[in-house]
Motif scaffolding. Structure first.
Motif, short mmCIF file in Angstrom:
data_model
loop_
_atom_site.label_atom_id
_atom_site.label_comp_id
_atom_site.label_asym_id
_atom_site.label_seq_id
_atom_site.Cartn_x
_atom_site.Cartn_y
_atom_site.Cartn_z
N ASP A 12 0.89 -1.17 0.09
CA ASP A 12 -0.10 0.00 -0.03
C ASP A 12 0.77 1.15 0.19
OD1 ASP A 12 0.78 -0.82 2.66
OD2 ASP A 12 -0.50 1.01 3.39
N ARG A 13 1.94 1.21 0.53
CA ARG A 13 2.80 2.41 0.60
C ARG A 13 3.76 2.64 -0.54
NH1 ARG A 13 2.10 5.74 1.35
NH2 ARG A 13 4.17 6.91 1.67
N PRO A 32 -13.09 8.17 3.01
CA PRO A 32 -11.95 7.32 2.02
C PRO A 32 -11.15 8.67 1.62
CG PRO A 32 -14.22 7.55 1.12
CD PRO A 32 -14.41 8.15 2.41
N TRP A 45 -5.12 3.93 1.04
CA TRP A 45 -5.86 5.05 1.86
C TRP A 45 -5.03 5.33 2.96
CZ3 TRP A 45 -10.07 6.10 -1.21
CH2 TRP A 45 -10.43 5.13 -2.05
N LEU A 101 5.04 5.63 -2.52
CA LEU A 101 6.21 6.03 -2.90
C LEU A 101 6.67 6.14 -4.50
CD1 LEU A 101 8.07 3.75 -0.12
CD2 LEU A 101 7.61 6.27 0.02
N ILE A 125 -5.45 5.64 6.44
CA ILE A 125 -6.02 4.85 7.25
C ILE A 125 -7.00 5.37 8.56
CG2 ILE A 125 -5.74 2.78 8.78
CD1 ILE A 125 -3.61 2.05 7.09
N GLN A 154 -4.25 8.01 -0.33
CA GLN A 154 -2.79 8.33 -0.18
C GLN A 154 -1.84 7.98 -1.04
OE1 GLN A 154 -0.89 5.95 3.17
NE2 GLN A 154 -0.12 7.42 4.05
#
Lengths: 629, 348
Positions: free
Chosen positions: B93-94, B109, B99, B115, B101, B112
């Motif tokens: 996810d990163r 929602p 999202w 990287l 969190i 995010q």
């Protein structure tokens, strides 16, 4: 509870004080230290760090089973607020204060923890990019780890290299009063190891540290040359790595600061080299008594600590910081006249960088996450190294699944638009444990070293070794008649998780001994197969047993167990071997292959043994025949 | 069930590039121009900055040779912040985006960015790149080969976004090599070795101790002339490299040089089709650096790459694409190889 004989003249204490002063030295690896003594060392280091940093230091112990979420953090349910909140992990907690992280046994560190150590030790910056968290900070951790010097071959050198300070066993460690300790445990009703009721750090060392933290010290060119000389000398024994040179320099600077001197001198470098366990190089005049006098202004004398006012150099007692052996030499062999000696290296019992010499006993690429090479039938075994998405319902990581689903509950309830909606878990939330795959297949190789001469045995073994590699099978080599065996009447076994472990390679070296304890070797095979395939939660479901022998066992099983031969031996060794072979033949899921070296004498023995084993017989072509073809 | 404000991880520095946070508090990075030696590492990373299409730089070699320091110091100098860093334990996810969190738990929602998106137009730095999880490698390969990021996970279905970043990876080859596909994404590779010259080593030691002293003084609230000097030098060096970058598009590559790039790729039996193209790009970037050294370019009619430029960059481009390297993982660039390049160029 601890008999306090802590003094700065003890090189171990001095090294820890240097680490407390210099952040670049705050990764300490102690060899061959008992757990209890390590705890005392950790307590002392903690107190030293608290003095030098003037802040509270928290001590955290890292065990061997730590997954990435435990180390780096995850969401937890706060029992007070009933809300999910981010819980930092062992390595990301409270960066505003220094943490002392203690690793009792580096060889037992989990893969996740080893990878984390590589990321954090000595790093300028650390990054957290997990579970929606995005943070970066300067690591504020002091590392204190230990391992047996002889086992350092199990640890990745990439990880070992991160430890700047290498210390040998603490010879003058404080004696722990077990009676007082047990009494405390009984009174407290707990087995806490951190039950030091009193401060261990003496006030004089605390004062030295306080003063040293106020002042920096410049290094002289002579000292730098001395460092170069040490590195030059050590590269003849060890490999050259820049971090080792830097560690020696930092240690010399820290020593000079502790000594309250304005400049780092050659003596500081010598002291530092001794602390690290490098051989002391004698290159300058050994004016013995004068030298000692210069070095022996005792710590116990009342020295003025006001550095701002007193800029004069004070040399502390360094004489005792050398090893006992060297100080003995100083006393015993002092001569009346000074003498100029050429460069001499004194032998040192310490090995600061054993990874350069110890045999490698780890898998290749040991810091990489394991690759699943086949579809395992056993999902629920093997050490957990993390969690991953899944569409299957096996080995679910329930907490992670629920936490994942929890993030979306509000949204899902809004979409449902129903009151009192239940907690919803969708297939996209499912998480299962990621585990190091356990070997489900095993290669057992019984190698009779006394029959290898002249036969092309390497080629004959190759297909089975290849099979073990491809299948990631675990491996066991039963050594019969090996020259290096601890008892020539006994067989030995070498086991490894996979073929990639280097000691397997060493075990395949043809070193024939003088006896052939074949029955004992087969007995080990039988017990190993039963243990791995029938006992407890053994993961092996298929074994391939390869036996290379001429069948001429000359040690009865009884003699092997006794370790000596009591009577004249006839055919007992052979008979015993055949009996055990029959027991092996009835084991299920064991595929047995017999490699016949075709001996000149008693050529029928291998065939009889192979039949008893119920094995597939394969003939090994002799080297002479190979040469002919 | 909801979420409280997440505890920050101690005294952290929030995101950097392009934002207003105090980037220097607590974290001290040695200024790039104070780094002693390791000229090949520096050259490679500078070439990749000047010619972004090179794609990336892999710094592979011995422990403690300043690989990470150079990568961070260069980014700090050129971009004024630490590089966007992908740690080896980053979650998906990163990397691709997910999202926020805490917002999500409150029923809001909010996307995010990951990287890869954050690194767009900049450097994406991966320390210990050979220890990356295979699954993460696949994601990076997908984005670097297509230049497009598609986020379709966790109920996100975003439009494809074009992104481009320079991949800078460091690794110790003793812990395993890279998959050939990922290796190919690194236009340049440096086989890093420790400095052996004793004077150079003494200089490195002095720099390390000076840096330690500077941090000691900063902690006591004092200024560090050592770091100030380094930062001033960095500012000037940045101007110089930016000039080189501007000159890059003005550099002409004669057809003969392009032909030599193709011949070199063929003669060294390199894997893949990108070698000759990267050779040409790196040659052009090297020429840009050469011209940027000159104070006055007004008298020069044509800015042109020459064979010597190609000779300088050839090992950086070729060595990790040779079949020997892909088989053994060992970098070999011998005197014979050097002579072979010189001969090909002189014949060309």
């Amino acid at each position: 509870m601890v008999e306090n004989n802590v003094e700065l003249a003890d090189s171990f204490i001095r090294a820890m004080a240097c680490a407390a002063l210099s952040p670049g030295l705050r990764s300490i690896l102690v060899f061959d230290i008992e757990f209890e003594v390590l705890q005392v060392a950790a307590q002392l280091l903690k107190e030293m760090l608290e003095v030098s940093e003037n802040q509270h230091v928290e001590q955290v112990n890292v065990g061997w089973v730590e997954d990435e979420d435990t180390l780096w953090g995850n969401f937890i349910l706060d029992s007070d607020t009933q809300k999910l909140r981010w819980q930092p992990g062992l390595m990301t907690r409270d960066q505003s204060n220094l943490t002392l992280l203690v690793i009792p046994d580096l060889t037992q560190l989990s893969l996740a923890a080893s990878r984390s150590c590589v990321m954090l030790i000595g790093a300028d910056v650390s990054h957290l990019e997990r579970h929606g968290q995005h943070e970066y900070w300067q690591p504020n951790i002091c590392w204190l780890a230990s391992c047996k010097r002889s086992e350092s071959g199990q640890v990745s050198p990439h990880l070992l290299d991160r430890f700047a300070l290498r210390l040998s066993k603490w010879r003058k460690s404080p004696k722990i009063d077990r009676v007082a300790k047990i009494d405390t445990w009984i009174r407290n009703g707990t087995l806490s190891n951190q039950s030091f009721e009193t401060t261990l750090l003496p006030e004089d060392i605390s004062n030295y540290l306080k003063n040293a933290t106020k002042k920096w010290t410049q290094i002289t060119s002579e000292a730098k040359n001395r460092i170069s000389a040490y590195i030059q000398a050590t590269t003849e024994i060890y490999s050259y790595y820049p971090r080792r040179e830097i560690a020696l320099a930092r240690l010399a600077v820290a020593n000079a600061r502790l000594n309250n001197t304005r400049f780092v001198k050659e003596d500081d470098v010598d002291t530092s080299a001794d602390i690290l366990g490098l051989d002391i190089i004698e290159t300058h005049k050994l004016s013995t008594e004068k030298g000692i006098t210069q070095k022996t202004i005792s710590l116990t004398e009342n020295l003025e600590f006001d550095i701002e006012e007193d800029e004069t150099e004070t040399v502390l007692n360094l004489g005792e910081s050398y090893s006992d052996e060297s100080s003995d030499q100083n006393i015993t062999y002092n001569s009346d006249s000074s003498e100029t000696l050429s460069s001499i290296s004194l032998p040192s019992p310490k090995e600061p960088y054993p990874e350069d010499k110890e045999p490698i006993n780890r898998e290749a690429n040991s810091l990489r996450l394991p690759l699943p090479r086949y579809k395992p039938t056993i999902f629920t075994r093997g050490s957990i190294v993390g969690v991953e998405r899944t569409k299957l319902l096996q080995d679910l990581a329930w907490v992670n699944t629920v936490l994942e689903a929890a993030k979306f509950q509000r949204i899902r309830h809004q979409n449902c638009q129903t009151e009192n909606s239940k907690f919803q878990i969708l297939s996209t939330d499912l998480r299962r444990y990621r585990r190091i795959p356990l070997p489900e297949q095993m290669l057992i190789l019984l190698l009779d070293y006394t029959c290898l001469r002249g036969c092309n045995w390497e080629e004959a073994l190759l297909p089975y070794l290849k099979w073990a590699y491809v299948e990631r099978a675990s491996i066991a080599i039963v050594q019969v008649g090996w020259a290096d065996a601890s008892n020539k009447l006994q067989a030995e076994i070498v086991t490894a998780r996979s073929l990639l472990v280097r000691r397997i390679n060493a075990a395949l070296e043809p070193k024939p001994g003088k006896a052939t304890p074949l029955a004992h070797g087969l007995d080990i095979v039988l017990r190993t197969l039963r243990s791995y395939m029938q006992h407890g939660r053994g993961s092996v479901v298929l074994s391939r047993l390869v036996i290379l022998s001429d069948g001429r066992g000359n040690v009865p099983l009884d003699a092997s167990y006794r370790g000596k031969i009591l009577r004249v031996v006839n055919r007992e060794g052979i008979e015993d071997a055949l009996q055990i072979a029959q027991k092996i033949s009835v084991l299920n899921n064991v595929e047995t292959i017999f490699l016949n070296p075709q001996p000149q004498q008693c050529a029928d023995l291998p065939l009889i043994l192979a039949s008893a084993l119920g094995a597939q017989k394969i003939v090994i072509v002799s080297k002479r025949e190979v040469a002919k073809t | 069930m909801g979420i409280s404000n997440p505890d920050s991880v101690g005294k952290t520095l929030k995101n950097s590039c392009g934002k207003t946070e105090n980037k220097s508090e607590g974290i001290q990075i040695l200024p790039y121009t104070l780094i002693v030696g390791q000229e090949q590492q520096k050259l490679a990373i500078e070439l990749a900055y000047i010619a972004e299409a090179i794609g990336g730089v892999l710094l592979s070699g011995q422990r403690g040779t300043g690989k990470s320091t150079i990568a961070r110091a260069f980014t700090c100098m050129m971009y004024g912040c630490l590089p966007v860093t992908l740690p080896i334990n980053a979650t998906e996810d990163r990397i691709v985006g997910g999202w926020k969190i805490d917002e999500l738990m409150e029923g809001r929602p909010v996307k995010q960015e990951g990287l890869l998106m954050k690194a767009d137009g900049k450097i994406l730095y991966i320390d210990e790149v050979n220890l990356l999880d295979d699954h993460i490698v696949n994601i990076i390969l997908d984005v670097t080969s297509t230049g497009v990021l598609v986020v379709q996970r966790d109920n996100r279905d975003d439009d494809p976004v074009n992104i481009r970043f320079t991949l800078v990876g460091t690794m110790n080859p003793n812990e395993g090599s890279l998959r050939p596909q990922l290796l190919d994404r690194f236009g340049l590779m440096v086989n890093v070795e420790a400095e052996t010259d004793s004077d150079k080593r003494a200089e490195i030691l002095q720099t390390v101790l000076d840096f330690d002293e500077a941090k000691f003084h900063l902690k006591q609230g004092k200024l560090s002339p050592f770091l100030e000097k380094g930062r001033n030098q960095d500012r000037n060096y940045k101007i110089y490299l930016d000039n080189a970058k501007k000159l890059f598009n003005r550099i002409e590559i004669p057809k003969q040089i392009i032909k030599s790039c193709v011949v070199l790729a063929n003669e060294f039996n390199v894997e893949g089709n990108r070698c000759d193209y990267i050779l040409a790009l790196a040659t052009r970037a090297y020429a840009a650096i050469r011209y940027a050294h000159m104070n006055d370019l007004s008298n020069i009619n044509k800015l042109e790459a020459i064979a010597a430029d190609l000779e300088k960059v050839a090992p950086l481009v070729i060595q990790h694409r040779r079949p020997e390297f892909l088989e053994t993982g060992r970098v070999l660039w011998s005197q014979e190889d050097k002579q072979k390049v010189a001969e090909i160029l002189s014949n060309g």
